[in-house]
Design a protein around this motif. Structure first.
Motif, PDB file in Angstrom:
ATOM      1  N   ARG A 140       9.320  -2.197  37.707  1.00 23.34           N
ATOM      2  CA  ARG A 140       9.320  -3.145  38.833  1.00 23.34           C
ATOM      3  C   ARG A 140       8.198  -4.171  38.687  1.00 23.34           C
ATOM      4  N   LEU A 141       7.001  -3.708  38.318  1.00 21.15           N
ATOM      5  CA  LEU A 141       5.866  -4.620  38.186  1.00 21.15           C
ATOM      6  C   LEU A 141       6.032  -5.556  36.995  1.00 21.15           C
ATOM      7  N   LEU A 142       6.596  -5.056  35.911  1.00 24.28           N
ATOM      8  CA  LEU A 142       6.787  -5.898  34.732  1.00 24.28           C
ATOM      9  C   LEU A 142       7.838  -6.979  34.979  1.00 24.28           C
ATOM     10  N   GLN A 143       8.869  -6.636  35.718  1.00 25.70           N
ATOM     11  CA  GLN A 143       9.897  -7.634  36.022  1.00 25.70           C
ATOM     12  C   GLN A 143       9.347  -8.741  36.908  1.00 25.70           C
ATOM     13  N   ALA A 144       8.380  -8.376  37.763  1.00 27.56           N
ATOM     14  CA  ALA A 144       7.813  -9.367  38.682  1.00 27.56           C
ATOM     15  C   ALA A 144       6.530 -10.001  38.149  1.00 27.56           C
ATOM     16  N   GLY A 145       6.025  -9.509  37.014  1.00 29.58           N
ATOM     17  CA  GLY A 145       4.726  -9.949  36.531  1.00 29.58           C
ATOM     18  C   GLY A 145       4.792 -11.211  35.700  1.00 29.58           C
ATOM     19  N   SER A 146       3.605 -11.718  35.394  1.00 26.95           N
ATOM     20  CA  SER A 146       3.481 -12.904  34.542  1.00 26.95           C
ATOM     21  C   SER A 146       2.537 -12.576  33.399  1.00 26.95           C
ATOM     22  N   GLY A 147       2.524 -13.446  32.395  1.00 29.04           N
ATOM     23  CA  GLY A 147       1.623 -13.248  31.280  1.00 29.04           C
ATOM     24  C   GLY A 147       2.140 -12.290  30.229  1.00 29.04           C
ATOM     25  N   VAL A 349     -16.208 -12.230  25.643  1.00 30.00           N
ATOM     26  CA  VAL A 349     -16.584 -12.886  24.388  1.00 30.00           C
ATOM     27  C   VAL A 349     -15.550 -12.630  23.300  1.00 30.00           C
ATOM     28  N   ARG A 350     -14.730 -11.616  23.461  1.00 25.12           N
ATOM     29  CA  ARG A 350     -13.745 -11.292  22.429  1.00 25.12           C
ATOM     30  C   ARG A 350     -12.404 -11.952  22.677  1.00 25.12           C
ATOM     31  N   TRP A 351     -12.195 -12.509  23.870  1.00 24.24           N
ATOM     32  CA  TRP A 351     -10.972 -13.241  24.166  1.00 24.24           C
ATOM     33  C   TRP A 351     -11.235 -14.250  25.273  1.00 24.24           C
ATOM     34  N   HIS A 352     -10.249 -15.072  25.542  1.00 20.05           N
ATOM     35  CA  HIS A 352     -10.386 -16.179  26.490  1.00 20.05           C
ATOM     36  C   HIS A 352     -10.604 -15.658  27.912  1.00 20.05           C
ATOM     37  N   THR A 353     -11.354 -16.441  28.700  1.00 18.61           N
ATOM     38  CA  THR A 353     -11.597 -16.073  30.094  1.00 18.61           C
ATOM     39  C   THR A 353     -10.299 -15.914  30.867  1.00 18.61           C
ATOM     40  N   ASP A 354      -9.281 -16.708  30.523  1.00 21.78           N
ATOM     41  CA  ASP A 354      -7.999 -16.654  31.226  1.00 21.78           C
ATOM     42  C   ASP A 354      -6.999 -15.701  30.568  1.00 21.78           C
ATOM     43  N   ASP A 355      -7.487 -14.817  29.723  1.00 21.22           N
ATOM     44  CA  ASP A 355      -6.615 -13.860  29.042  1.00 21.22           C
ATOM     45  C   ASP A 355      -5.758 -13.098  30.052  1.00 21.22           C
ATOM     46  N   PRO A 356      -4.428 -13.075  29.897  1.00 17.89           N
ATOM     47  CA  PRO A 356      -3.576 -12.426  30.895  1.00 17.89           C
ATOM     48  C   PRO A 356      -3.361 -10.933  30.664  1.00 17.89           C
ATOM     49  N   LEU A 357      -3.705 -10.413  29.477  1.00 22.11           N
ATOM     50  CA  LEU A 357      -3.406  -9.008  29.192  1.00 22.11           C
ATOM     51  C   LEU A 357      -4.260  -8.067  30.032  1.00 22.11           C
ATOM     52  N   GLU A 358      -5.551  -8.370  30.152  1.00 22.64           N
ATOM     53  CA  GLU A 358      -6.444  -7.488  30.902  1.00 22.64           C
ATOM     54  C   GLU A 358      -6.016  -7.345  32.363  1.00 22.64           C
ATOM     55  N   PRO A 359      -5.805  -8.431  33.129  1.00 20.32           N
ATOM     56  CA  PRO A 359      -5.376  -8.247  34.519  1.00 20.32           C
ATOM     57  C   PRO A 359      -4.000  -7.599  34.646  1.00 20.32           C
ATOM     58  N   LEU A 360      -3.114  -7.842  33.676  1.00 16.97           N
ATOM     59  CA  LEU A 360      -1.797  -7.213  33.730  1.00 16.97           C
ATOM     60  C   LEU A 360      -1.917  -5.695  33.611  1.00 16.97           C
ATOM     61  N   LEU A 361      -2.693  -5.211  32.627  1.00 17.26           N
ATOM     62  CA  LEU A 361      -2.885  -3.770  32.475  1.00 17.26           C
ATOM     63  C   LEU A 361      -3.634  -3.181  33.661  1.00 17.26           C
TER      64      LEU A 361
END
Length: 721
Positions: A140-147, A349-361
Motif C-alpha cells: 500500500r505504501l509503495l503504491q502511494a509513495g514517491s521516489g 556526505v555520502r549522497w544528496h541532501t534530497d536523496d529519496p531512498l532514506e525517507p522512503l525506507l
C-alpha cells in the motif's frame, strides 16, 4: 507515470545525480533475475539466491554490511523479505545507485508465502497461520509513495518522475573538504584527545553523515604526534574501512600491516571489542565506531579501562541497538562521566541532501520514529487489548505503538514491526489515557509440548523454532514437567520514558496477570537481559527466577534471565520446586561459568532463605574461627560457602558493599585485587579484616552452643518473594 526511455538510460542519468532510488521489480522470480542480470554490473551486492556471476550472499546477518558501500544492491525477496536486511542495505547503497527489490506482483503480496514467516512458527507448514499484514502494508505504501522506480513483468517500466531526470548538481563531500558538521566534530575530538581525561565524546548521526570519515581524519592528525597510540574498535573490521581509507589518503607514507597503521613511532591498531578487553593494550585514545551495535556492558567495561574514549554511533537506523545506546549508555555517561560531550552530524556526505531512498525506507520500516511525550490529561488510564487487524488498518495507531517500543526498549528493530503485524501467536495489550498510549506489552502463547518431543528437547537432541520458555526449561534446566503447561511469554513491555517510575509498569503487569489467568494460562513468564534494576522490577511483582544463561547474550552483552509467575493451581504447586532447584544450583555456577557475573546481579537473583540441610557443628566451628579468630579463609572455604548458602537471611541484612565482598570471594573466587577495586579497600589484609567483620555482623556467634545449633535450622522459603 513516465514510460519514456529505457531502464539503462535512467540508471546512467542517476549515476551522476548523487541520489539513490529503490527499484521494485515485480513478476516471476526468473523474470526479475533476468532483468537485473542484464541491467547491473557483476560487482553488485546480491543478497539471496542469484546468478553465480554476482557471487550471491546470504541475508541473515545485517550487521555484516555496516560501514561498506556498493554501487548497487539486490535483495531477493522471493527468498524472504527480512525487514532488518531491507533496512540494513539502504545505508550500503552508494550515491547514484539502486536498491533493487525482487518480489512477486504487488497484488499477491498479502497472500505471498514469504519464507521469512518461518521464524514465527515451529515448522514451515505452520506459516499458513501467519498474518499477511506486513507485506500488505508495504504494498500500500509503495503504491502511494514517491521516489521509487517500478519494473513490472506485465506493465513494464514505471516512474512518477519526468524524463530526462532533472537533478541538482552534486559532488561527494566525503572526498572533499569536511562539512561544517564534520569540522565541529573534529574540533570536539581533538579536545577529547587533549583535554581532561574521563570526559568521553559521542559523535551521533544518521547513516551516511560521515562519522567514520571524521574518525579517520582525526586519527591522521593525531598520528603525526611522535609516539601517539590510537586504538580502534567496531563490531567488525569491515565496519571501519572508511577510517582506513582516510588514513591511506592522508598518510600515504604510513606503513600498513594487517590491522595496524604505523607512522614512525605512532600507530593505530584495530581490535575487536572482546580482544580489546582481553588484552587491554595501552593507548592515548580509543575510537569506537558503530558503537550502537556493540553490547552496552562491553562499552562500559572499555570506559572503565580507557581514560579518553570517542563513540561514533547511529542513534536512529535499522540497528535497534542504536536506540539501546540512547536508553542505556547515555544515563550511564550522565552518572559516571558527567563531563561527557556530544556532537551531531546532520548533513549527508555520502549522497544528496534530497536523496529519496532514506525517507522512503524510514516510512516503510518506521526507522527513527519515536513517540513524543504524552500530553498531561485528566482521563483515566485504562488497559486495552488490541488486534493485529486494528494495527494493520490504522497507520497512526501503528506508528504510535511502534514508536513506544522504539522509545522504551533497547532492542527494537524493523523485524519487530513484522512480528507485531504477522506473528500468529501474538497478543497486544496496552495502557491508554484518552487517545494516547502510555505503555504496551506483546505476549506470545507457548506450550504445551508433546511428551515425545519434550524428551528429545530435554536430552539435547532437538531444538525446534519457538516455544522459548518451555524449551529453555527443558533443555537448560532439565525440568521435564515444564512441557505440560501453557505459557504466556511477555516478549516486550514498554512504558514511555516520560511516564516511567510512576507505577504504570506494575499496573500493566497486574492487568496482564488477571487477563492471562482468565484465558486459562498456567504461567506468565519473561526472558530478558538481566540487570539488577530489571530484576528488582519483576521480583517486586512476585515473579520468581528459574534460570540464568551461563553465557552473555550476543546482542545485549548480558546474561538472560527467565522469571515466571504462576496463574493456575497446578503451576503454583510446581513453581516453588523449580525456583528452589535454581537457588541451589546458582552458587555452584558462580564458581565456574558465572564467575564473572556482577555480584550486584547475584544479590538480585538470590532468595533470602534456602531449603538446604543445616550446617554441621564442625562447619559452624570453621565459620566461627574465621569470624572471631584468624583461621585462613581459604582453608575454611567449603564451610564458608555452605554458610553463605544456608544462612542467606543473616548476611543479606548487611550493607550491599559487604554482601558483594562475601559473594565475590566465597562463591565467585574473585582475586583480592578484583575485590579491592570493587570495595575500594587497600590490600588483602584490609579485605580479610572487612570479611571477618561482616561475618560477625551477620550473627556468627563467638562460640558454639547447643541452644544456638537448635535455632539455626534454615526455613523453607515462601512461595513468593
Amino acid at each position: 507515470m513516465s514510460l519514456s526511455s529505457s531502464p539503462r538510460a535512467w540508471l546512467e542519468r542517476l549515476a551522476t545525480s548523487g541520489e539513490r532510488r529503490l527499484l521494485l521489480l515485480t513478476g516471476s522470480h526468473a523474470w526479475c533475475q533476468d532483468r537485473l542480470t542484464e541491467l547491473l554490473p557483476s560487482n553488485t551486492l546480491w543478497l539471496g539466491s542469484g546468478p553465480a556471476a554476482f557471487a550471491p550472499q546470504a541475508m541473515d546477518k545485517p550487521a555484516h554490511w555496516l560501514g561498506q558501500e556498493y554501487s548497487h544492491v539486490v535483495l531477493n525477496g522471493f527468498d524472504g523479505l527480512h525487514p532488518d536486511a531491507l533496512g540494513a542495505v539502504a545505508g550500503v547503497v552508494r550515491a547514484g545507485g539502486l536498491l533493487c527489490l525482487m518480489m512477486p506482483p504487488l497484488a499477491d503480496w498479502p497472500s505471498f508465502a514469504d519464507p521469512d514467516l518461518r521464524r514465527f512458527v515451529s515448522t514451515p507448514t505452520e506459516t499458513v497461520r501467519c498474518q499477511g499484514f506486513f507485506l500488505a502494508r508495504l504494498a500500500r505504501l509503495l503504491q502511494a509513495g514517491s521516489g521509487l522506480w517500478r519494473w513490472d513483468q506485465a506493465s513494464g517500466w514505471h516512474t512518477d518522475e519526468p524524463w530526462p531526470l532533472h537533478l541538482a548538481p552534486w559532488s561527494c563531500h566525503a572526498t572533499l573538504q569536511p562539512t561544517d558538521d564534520q569540522q565541529a566534530a573534529l574540533m570536539a575530538l581533538r579536545h577529547c584527545a587533549a583535554g581532561h581525561p574521563h570526559r568521553p565524546l559521542l559523535i551521533a548521526a544518521d547513516r551516511g553523515r560521515g562519522k567514520s570519515t571524521v574518525l579517520g581524519l582525526a586519527a591522521a592528525q593525531l598520528l603525526q604526534r611522535p609516539g601517539y597510540r590510537v586504538l580502534l574498535t567496531a563490531p567488525s573490521r569491515k565496519a571501519t574501512e572508511q577510517v582506513f581509507v582516510q588514513l591511506r589518503r592522508l598518510l600515504p607514507e604510513a606503513l600498513e600491516q594487517g590491522e595496524r597503521i604505523e607512522l614512525g613511532s605512532s600507530q593505530l591498531t584495530f581490535y575487536s571489542p572482546d580482544a580489546l578487553l582481553e588484552q587491554q593494550p595501552e593507548a592515548d585514545l580509543l575510537l569506537i565506531d558503530e558503537a550502537a551495535a556493540i553490547p552496552t556492558p562491553l562499552l562500559q567495561d572499555l570506559l572503565r579501562h580507557y581514560s579518553r574514549v570517542v563513540f561514533a554511533t547511529t542513534l536512529h537506523g535499522y540497528e535497534g541497538s542504536g536506540q539501546g545506546f540512547a536508553l542505556r549508555m547515555q544515563p550511564y555517561l550522565d552518572r559516571y562521566h558527567p563531563g561527557w560531550q556530544r556532537c551531531h552530524l546532520s548533513q549527508p556526505v555520502r549522497w544528496h541532501t534530497d536523496d529519496p531512498l532514506e525517507p522512503l525506507l524510514n516510512r516503510l520500516l518506521l526507522l527513527g520514529h519515536s513517540e513524543p511525550p504524552p500530553v498531561p490529561s485528566d482521563d483515566p488510564i485504562v488497559w486495552q487489548h488490541l488486534s493485529q487487524t486494528q494495527l494493520a488498518n490504522d497507520e497512526a495507531l501503528l506508528r504510535q505503538l511502534f514508536g513506544l517500543l522504539i522509545q522504551a526498549h533497547y532492542q527494537t528493530t524493523p523485524s519487530d514491526l513484522r512480528t507485531l503485524l504477522d506473528s500468529p501467536d501474538l497478543t497486544i495489550h496496552g495502557l491508554r489515557q484518552g487517545a494516547q498510549w502510555l505503555g504496551v506489552a506483546l505476549l506470545c502463547a507457548e506450550g504445551p509440548i508433546e511428551p515425545e518431543l519434550a524428551q528429545t528437547i530435554r536430552r539435547g537432541e532437538r531444538r525446534p523454532r519457538g516455544q522459548l520458555l518451555p524449551q529453555t526449561l527443558l533443555a537448560h534446566a532439565g525440568i521435564q514437567e515444564a512441557a505440560d503447561f501453557r505459557y504466556a511469554r511477555i516478549m516486550r513491555i514498554a512504558i514511555h520514558p516520560t511516564c516511567q517510575r510512576q507505577g504504570l509498569g506494575q499496573q500493566l503487569l497486574t492487568a496482564l496477570t488477571d487477563d492471562c489467568r482468565q484465558q486459562g494460562y498456567d504461567l506468565l513468564g519473561a526472558a530478558f537481559a538481566a540487570t539488577p534494576e530489571l530484576l528488582h522490577f519483576w521480583r517486586r511483582a512476585g515473579w520468581q527466577p528459574v534460570r540464568l544463561g551461563l553465557s552473555r547474550d550476543a546482542a545485549s552483552g548480558s546474561h538472560s534471565a527467565v522469571l515466571l509467575q504462576p496463574l493456575s493451581a497446578a503451576a503454583s504447586q510446581v513453581l516453588p520446586d523449580w525456583r528452589q532447584r535454581f537457588q541451589q544450583q546458582l552458587p555452584q555456577w558462580l564458581g565456574g561459568p558465572l564467575r564473572d557475573l556482577p555480584p550486584q546481579l547475584v544479590l538480585a537473583l538470590l532468595d533470602q532463605a534456602n531449603d538446604r540441610r543445616p550446617l554441621q557443628p564442625w562447619e559452624w566451628q570453621d565459620v566461627i574461627d574465621c569470624a572471631h579468630g584468624h583461621r585462613s579463609l581459604d582453608h575454611a572455604l567449603p564451610s564458608l560457602q555452605r554458610w553463605l548458602d544456608c544462612r542467606r537471611e543473616d548476611w543479606q541484612r548487611l550493607p550491599q558493599q559487604e554482601q558483594l565482598l562475601l559473594v565475590g570471594r566465597f562463591w565467585q573466587y574473585q582475586s583480592w585485587s578484583a575485590l579491592g577495586r570493587l570495595s575500594q579497600l587497600p590490600g588483602q589484609k584490609a579485605l580479610q579484616q572487612a570479611i571477618r567483620s561482616s561475618l560477625r555482623k551477620a550473627g556468627v556467634p563467638e562460640r558454639l552452643t547447643e541452644d544456638f545449633l537448635s535455632q539455626s535450622v534454615p526455613v523453607r522459603p515462601a512461595d513468593t518473594v
